[in-house]
Design a protein around this motif. Sequence first.
Motif, short mmCIF file in Angstrom:
data_model
loop_
_atom_site.label_atom_id
_atom_site.label_comp_id
_atom_site.label_asym_id
_atom_site.label_seq_id
_atom_site.Cartn_x
_atom_site.Cartn_y
_atom_site.Cartn_z
N THR A 140 62.58 -3.97 -24.11
CA THR A 140 61.91 -4.98 -23.29
C THR A 140 62.95 -5.66 -22.40
O THR A 140 64.14 -5.66 -22.73
N THR A 141 62.50 -6.21 -21.31
CA THR A 141 63.40 -6.91 -20.39
C THR A 141 63.61 -8.33 -20.88
O THR A 141 62.63 -9.03 -21.17
N ASN A 174 75.12 -4.99 -28.96
CA ASN A 174 74.55 -4.56 -30.24
C ASN A 174 73.11 -4.08 -30.07
O ASN A 174 72.75 -2.97 -30.46
N THR A 175 72.31 -4.98 -29.45
CA THR A 175 70.89 -4.63 -29.24
C THR A 175 70.54 -4.59 -27.75
O THR A 175 69.42 -4.19 -27.42
N LYS A 194 72.97 -3.83 -20.38
CA LYS A 194 72.99 -4.39 -19.04
C LYS A 194 73.01 -3.24 -18.04
O LYS A 194 73.91 -2.39 -18.08
N VAL A 233 66.55 -5.25 -24.08
CA VAL A 233 66.84 -5.28 -25.51
C VAL A 233 66.03 -4.18 -26.20
O VAL A 233 64.82 -4.04 -25.94
N ILE A 273 63.93 -2.81 -29.04
CA ILE A 273 63.08 -3.50 -30.02
C ILE A 273 62.39 -2.50 -30.95
O ILE A 273 62.17 -1.34 -30.58
C1 LIG Z 1 63.82 -9.70 -26.21
C2 LIG Z 1 63.56 -10.44 -27.52
C3 LIG Z 1 62.85 -9.52 -28.50
C4 LIG Z 1 64.94 -10.81 -28.06
O1 LIG Z 1 64.74 -11.56 -29.21
P1 LIG Z 1 65.78 -12.72 -29.58
O2 LIG Z 1 65.48 -13.18 -30.95
O3 LIG Z 1 65.81 -13.69 -28.46
O4 LIG Z 1 67.12 -11.85 -29.65
P2 LIG Z 1 68.63 -12.28 -29.76
O5 LIG Z 1 68.87 -13.74 -29.53
O6 LIG Z 1 69.11 -11.68 -31.04
O7 LIG Z 1 69.30 -11.51 -28.52
C5 LIG Z 1 69.15 -10.11 -28.43
C6 LIG Z 1 70.14 -9.61 -27.40
O8 LIG Z 1 69.79 -10.15 -26.13
C7 LIG Z 1 70.91 -10.81 -25.56
N1 LIG Z 1 70.42 -11.94 -24.79
C8 LIG Z 1 69.76 -13.02 -25.23
N2 LIG Z 1 69.47 -13.85 -24.23
C9 LIG Z 1 69.96 -13.27 -23.11
C10 LIG Z 1 70.00 -13.65 -21.73
N3 LIG Z 1 69.44 -14.80 -21.30
N4 LIG Z 1 70.57 -12.83 -20.86
C11 LIG Z 1 71.15 -11.67 -21.27
N5 LIG Z 1 71.14 -11.25 -22.57
C12 LIG Z 1 70.56 -12.06 -23.46
C13 LIG Z 1 71.75 -11.24 -26.74
O9 LIG Z 1 73.10 -11.44 -26.34
C14 LIG Z 1 71.57 -10.05 -27.65
O10 LIG Z 1 72.39 -8.99 -27.23
P3 LIG Z 1 73.36 -8.18 -28.28
O11 LIG Z 1 72.57 -7.88 -29.52
O12 LIG Z 1 73.71 -6.91 -27.56
O13 LIG Z 1 74.53 -9.05 -28.54
C15 LIG Z 1 62.71 -11.75 -27.28
O14 LIG Z 1 63.51 -12.72 -26.60
C16 LIG Z 1 61.48 -11.47 -26.47
O15 LIG Z 1 60.54 -10.87 -26.97
N6 LIG Z 1 61.45 -11.90 -25.19
C17 LIG Z 1 60.34 -11.61 -24.29
C18 LIG Z 1 60.58 -10.25 -23.62
C19 LIG Z 1 59.46 -9.93 -22.65
O16 LIG Z 1 58.31 -10.20 -22.89
N7 LIG Z 1 59.85 -9.25 -21.56
C20 LIG Z 1 58.93 -8.86 -20.53
C21 LIG Z 1 58.78 -9.95 -19.55
S1 LIG Z 1 57.24 -9.80 -18.66
#
Ligand SMILES: CC(C)(COP(=O)(O)OP(=O)(O)OC[C@H]1O[C@@H](n2cnc3c(N)ncnc32)[C@H](O)[C@@H]1OP(=O)(O)O)[C@@H](O)C(=O)NCCC(=O)NCCS
Length: 134
Positions: A56-57, A86-87, A90, A116, A118
């Motif tokens: 997901t983005t 890790n997850t 870029k 990321v 998922i």
């Molecule tokens: C993506 C998602 C599953 C991540 O869950 P989370 O609990 O926030 O995850 P984490 O905090 O463990 O971060 C996961 C990774 O994202 C990175 N990350 C977090 N916030 C970030 C940001 N603002 N910019 C860049 N990377 C970011 C972290 O560094 C981590 O990377 P790594 O594992 O390689 O070190 C969650 O935030 C989500 O579902 N977001 C909505 C996504 C979505 O709907 N996208 C479509 C938009 S229409």
Amino acid sequence: MTATATVTPQGTISLQTIAMPADTNWNGDIFGGWLVSQMDLAGAVAARRRAHGRITTIAIDGMVFHHPVHIGDVVTCFTTIEHIGNTSMKIRIEAWETGDPCREPVKLTDGLFTYVAIDEQGKPRLVPPEACPV
Ligand SMILES: CC(C)(COP(=O)(O)OP(=O)(O)OC[C@H]1O[C@@H](n2cnc3c(N)ncnc32)[C@H](O)[C@@H]1OP(=O)(O)O)[C@@H](O)C(=O)NCCC(=O)NCCS
């Protein structure tokens, strides 16, 4: 128009499409959101391949619109994976107008998209090693 750092497309072609009349805004120009959507799809193609599954983005950084897009333009999105965490991944994404092989391509946009990997519950999972698991 803004200055561009590169004069030729960088990366792998991950998506090609044509800007259609339905993609225009109230001024009759191509809507910027449409172009970001195409870039996101291109990045998703690259990220899914690299992560061997769902992604997901999470972020879009440094998005720049260099040149307007017109109906009928051939839009080609190039992707380069710049960093794997890790997850997260870029991915640098550039969109270029490439409709006429007798003319230099025109850089439309670029941006750094973060995806990321998922699992089935939508929770982050480790990006697996590059080698194909099968
Ligand atoms: C993506 C998602 C599953 C991540 O869950 P989370 O609990 O926030 O995850 P984490 O905090 O463990 O971060 C996961 C990774 O994202 C990175 N990350 C977090 N916030 C970030 C940001 N603002 N910019 C860049 N990377 C970011 C972290 O560094 C981590 O990377 P790594 O594992 O390689 O070190 C969650 O935030 C989500 O579902 N977001 C909505 C996504 C979505 O709907 N996208 C479509 C938009 S229409």
